[in-house]
Design a protein around this motif. Structure first.
Motif, PDB file in Angstrom:
ATOM      1  N   GLY A  42       0.704  -1.239  -0.076  1.00 33.88           N
ATOM      2  CA  GLY A  42       0.107  -0.023   0.002  1.00 33.88           C
ATOM      3  C   GLY A  42       0.855   1.387   0.108  1.00 33.88           C
ATOM      4  N   VAL A  43       0.089   2.244   0.208  1.00 33.31           N
ATOM      5  CA  VAL A  43       0.859   3.596  -0.004  1.00 33.31           C
ATOM      6  C   VAL A  43       1.779   3.902   1.384  1.00 33.31           C
ATOM      7  N   GLY A  44       1.519   3.155   2.470  1.00 33.90           N
ATOM      8  CA  GLY A  44       2.407   3.413   3.419  1.00 33.90           C
ATOM      9  C   GLY A  44       3.710   2.846   3.135  1.00 33.90           C
ATOM     10  N   GLN A  45       3.763   1.830   2.762  1.00 39.58           N
ATOM     11  CA  GLN A  45       5.252   1.240   2.303  1.00 39.58           C
ATOM     12  C   GLN A  45       5.975   1.989   1.379  1.00 39.58           C
ATOM     13  N   TYR A  46       4.988   2.530   0.473  1.00 41.39           N
ATOM     14  CA  TYR A  46       5.846   3.511  -0.706  1.00 41.39           C
ATOM     15  C   TYR A  46       6.204   4.757  -0.222  1.00 41.39           C
ATOM     16  N   ALA A  47       5.307   5.299   1.036  1.00 44.06           N
ATOM     17  CA  ALA A  47       5.882   6.638   1.385  1.00 44.06           C
ATOM     18  C   ALA A  47       7.134   6.540   2.107  1.00 44.06           C
ATOM     19  N   TYR A  48       7.255   5.112   2.729  1.00 43.38           N
ATOM     20  CA  TYR A  48       8.393   4.997   3.898  1.00 43.38           C
ATOM     21  C   TYR A  48       9.633   4.862   2.684  1.00 43.38           C
ATOM     22  N   LYS A  49       9.507   4.006   1.562  1.00 43.22           N
ATOM     23  CA  LYS A  49      10.403   4.046   0.885  1.00 43.22           C
ATOM     24  C   LYS A  49      10.895   5.186   0.093  1.00 43.22           C
ATOM     25  N   SER A  50      10.055   6.003  -0.263  1.00 40.16           N
ATOM     26  CA  SER A  50      10.512   7.462  -0.823  1.00 40.16           C
ATOM     27  C   SER A  50      10.953   8.334  -0.160  1.00 40.16           C
ATOM     28  N   ALA A  51      10.322   8.148   1.216  1.00 36.65           N
ATOM     29  CA  ALA A  51      10.949   9.368   2.143  1.00 36.65           C
ATOM     30  C   ALA A  51      12.524   8.993   2.491  1.00 36.65           C
ATOM     31  N   THR A  52      12.761   7.710   2.731  1.00 40.51           N
ATOM     32  CA  THR A  52      14.124   7.076   3.219  1.00 40.51           C
ATOM     33  C   THR A  52      15.000   7.705   1.951  1.00 40.51           C
ATOM     34  N   THR A  53      14.538   7.532   0.636  1.00 39.52           N
ATOM     35  CA  THR A  53      15.625   7.870  -0.570  1.00 39.52           C
ATOM     36  C   THR A  53      15.495   9.132  -0.916  1.00 39.52           C
ATOM     37  N   LEU A  54      14.628  10.067  -0.236  1.00 34.99           N
ATOM     38  CA  LEU A  54      14.477  11.476  -0.629  1.00 34.99           C
ATOM     39  C   LEU A  54      13.903  11.659  -1.932  1.00 34.99           C
ATOM     40  N   ASP A  55      13.011  10.527  -2.278  1.00 34.06           N
ATOM     41  CA  ASP A  55      12.582  10.717  -3.656  1.00 34.06           C
ATOM     42  C   ASP A  55      11.374  11.747  -3.637  1.00 34.06           C
ATOM     43  N   LEU A  56      11.805  13.129  -3.751  1.00 30.97           N
ATOM     44  CA  LEU A  56      10.826  13.954  -3.656  1.00 30.97           C
ATOM     45  C   LEU A  56       9.433  14.100  -4.225  1.00 30.97           C
TER      46      LEU A  56
END
Lengths: 263, 377
Positions: free
Chosen positions: B328-342
């Motif tokens: 879901g979007v939670g996992q996606y948010a976590y991944k993008s936040a930790t890689t600074l995928d703005l």
């Protein structure tokens, strides 16, 4: 139709509230029930409709046309409520449903008890509003209670009570929450309805002024007992019981003023 | 407030916990009489939607600013050591992603993109953020939506039962159970549930949204249960429902407890109102008294709490998704936040913000539907 209460005792949570109340309200009569707060006036009214709080124990008889309401099964009593005995409460600001139109509140029990159709119920509702003198009743039915003044709301509450053409009306302090100027109008309305429709009205009030204005008979309650009962003129001018005298003496001025011409 | 002195336009019982949602009109502003009663619901809706649109623009600005305030350099997060050593490559990368322009200009470009449905490219997945979100958001909505549905049905039912059977055994049982529901941390419950029901008892399917061998149904809504039913793939439907139930129940437990308690107190408060007694005095059938006279007024505080609960439930999904490997979007948010995928972070922020906005809009509209006094004010 006569409402006869005899030997009514009620205890709520172990406390004895009524200790053998006897009352009789005849058709076309207004019976005033007076007494201080906590004397059991309201409980008497609620007992008639079987609306006492859970865990109340009752004994005695409440008779309507030979039927004992206290002995009636819940389902049959529910068919009597609203249809044959109706009630008007003290505060019209809280006794009408704030989120439902006046029209629905006037017609829902009519349709349930009398099986009246939607259209006819609405017409009757407009007629009832006219009868209690609500201005432009045709549009008033679609409005909500908060769009009316306190006196108008109590008129609406009375119209709701009369919707199924009951024979007995229990009015519990119907003017207490209203302005003095509005009170007289409501009392005149009640008196008129009683005379026109042959209603038996049990008027619960602590206000002897109200009592003297409309009641035919007066009963005085103290500590769960009726201590004195009789025609208005007699009870209010030549009280026999000491407590009635105390109540009368507590009034400001020269006591209750009786209307000049007796009905 | 004593019942005799309560103003008639009091907005309903127990409107305490309002927080994020807009409160119903304060007492005193209602009761204006007949004027304003022409098509009040339509006007009320129009006003609410207009406010929501303004807020949506505000959300884009907030997500943009917040994302750019985060310390950390997306360049170093996305380029390898070697490339970072070459200023030309760094400059090229920054230019490609629009990072060399001033911030206001970046924001306007961002807005323009949004209007075309363009949320930028994810720097991690190298796919449009829109496509990523289209894949992950429905999964979360399916999970959270199921959970809130379960909570509303069970929570309100339990609350009503407890109130009607006050101080009897069923009331005590429900009150203790709801207290447990509120007190248990969601992530712990998720782990325990996964361990007990999957590893030990093997009565629930494992992680993911469907069984490993199955292929997802053709995407229409992105909700597997709906899509599989639409395409008539009932084996996929059964699998999707099976996979959904355990995480949704885990997620719902807190909100069930919360709604049970609030519904109980709301119903008890309404039961003491004069108009309920008046309804009984009218000899109305019990169900009319219950639904029209008790439940409807009680709905106002229940809606408030349900709106707030949905918010807390959404944040709970992040943990539950992690435990149940729910894509879901939670996992996606976590991944993008930790890689600074703005762009991805902004996309997630925007979607979450919009979801909150919609919840609040729905709550406001429901106030107006349930309580006519809110409309007229």
């Amino acid at each position: 139709m006569t409402l006869t209460i005899s030997g009514l005792t009620v205890s709520i949570g172990g406390a004895e509230i009524l200790r053998g109340v006897d009352l009789e309200v005849g058709a076309g009569r207004v019976h005033g029930l007076a007494g201080e707060s906590g004397s059991g006036k309201t409980v008497t009214g609620l007992a008639v409709l079987g609306l006492l709080p859970h865990g109340s124990r009752t004994a005695g008889r409440i008779e309507l046309e030979g039927r004992d309401l206290l002995a009636m099964p819940a389902k049959r009593l529910n068919a009597v409520r609203g249809a044959e005995i109706a009630m008007v409460f003290q505060d019209p600001a809280t006794s009408l449903h704030p989120m439902v139109t006046v029209g629905v509140q006037l017609t829902e029990h009519m349709r349930h008890h009398l099986g009246v159709g939607r259209k006819e119920a609405r017409d009757r509702a407009v007629g009832l509003l006219a009868k209690v003198r609500i201005p432009s009743p045709g549009t008033a039915v679609d409005r909500y209670p908060h769009q009316f003044s306190g006196g108008m709301r109590q008129r609406i509450a009375i119209a709701v009570a009369l919707a199924c053409e009951p024979k007995v009306l229990i009015a519990d302090e119907p003017t207490t929450a209203l302005d003095v100027t509005v009170q007289a109008g409501i009392l005149r309305l009640l008196r008129g309805l009683c005379d026109d429709l042959g209603l038996a009205v049990l008027l619960v009030t602590h206000d002897l002024g109200v009592m003297s204005a409309v009641a035919d008979e007066v009963s005085v309650m103290k500590d769960g007992l009726v201590v004195e009962t009789g025609p208005r003129g007699q009870v209010l001018t030549e009280p026999r019981h000491a407590y009635t005298r105390v109540l009368l003496e507590s009034l400001p001025g020269d006591g209750p003023k009786l209307p000049q011409e007796e009905r | 407030m004593s019942p005799t002195s309560a103003p008639s336009n009091e907005p309903g019982p127990g409107t305490a916990a309002q927080g994020a949602t807009t409160a119903p009109a304060p007492p005193g502003r209602t009761g204006r009489g007949p004027r304003g009663s022409r098509r009040p619901l339509a006007r009320f809706l129009a006003r609410r939607v207009a406010v929501a649109l303004l807020l949506a623009v505000a959300i884009t600005l907030v997500t943009f600013v917040l994302t750019n305030l985060v310390p950390g350099d997306p360049v170093s997060a996305n380029l390898g050591q070697q490339a970072l050593g070459d200023p030309a490559i760094v400059a090229q990368w920054r230019a490609d992603h629009g990072l060399d322009r001033p911030l206001p200009e970046q924001y306007l470009l961002h807005l323009e993109g949004l209007l075309h449905g363009d949320l930028g490219m994810s720097q991690q997945s190298h796919r449009p953020v829109r496509d990523d979100l289209a894949e992950f958001v429905p999964a979360t909505l399916e999970l959270a939506g199921t959970a809130i549905l379960i909570s509303l049905v069970l929570g309100v039912a339990f609350g009503v039962i407890a109130a009607l059977r006050r101080d009897r055994l069923s009331d005590h049982v429900l009150r203790i159970a709801s207290l447990i529901g509120i007190s248990v941390p969601t992530f712990w419950l998720a782990l325990v549930a996964f361990y007990v029901f999957f590893f030990r008892l093997q009565i629930t399917p494992g992680s993911g949204r469907i069984d490993p061998g199955m292929s997802p149904p053709p995407q229409v809504t992105g909700l597997y249960t709906v899509d599989s039913a639409l395409s008539g793939q009932w084996d996929v439907f059964a699998s999707a429902v099976g996979h959904l139930l355990a995480p949704a129940l885990v997620l719902a437990l807190y909100t069930i407890g919360l709604l049970t308690r609030f519904t109980r107190s709301a119903v008890l408060e309404v039961l003491g109102q004069d108009y309920v007694r008046a309804a009984r005095a009218k000899g109305l059938p019990g169900r009319v008294v219950l639904f029209r006279y008790v439940l409807r007024p009680a709905l106002v505080p229940i809606i408030t709490v349900a709106g707030l609960a949905f918010g807390s439930l959404l944040s709970g999904t992040v943990l539950v998704e992690a435990v149940f490997a729910w894509p879901g979007v939670g996992q996606y948010a976590y991944k993008s936040a930790t890689t600074l995928d703005l762009p991805a972070v902004m996309g997630v922020g925007l979607v979450v913000g919009l979801v909150y906005l919609v919840i609040n809009l729905v709550v406001d509209v429901l106030y107006g539907v349930v309580d006519p006094r809110v409309r007229v004010s």
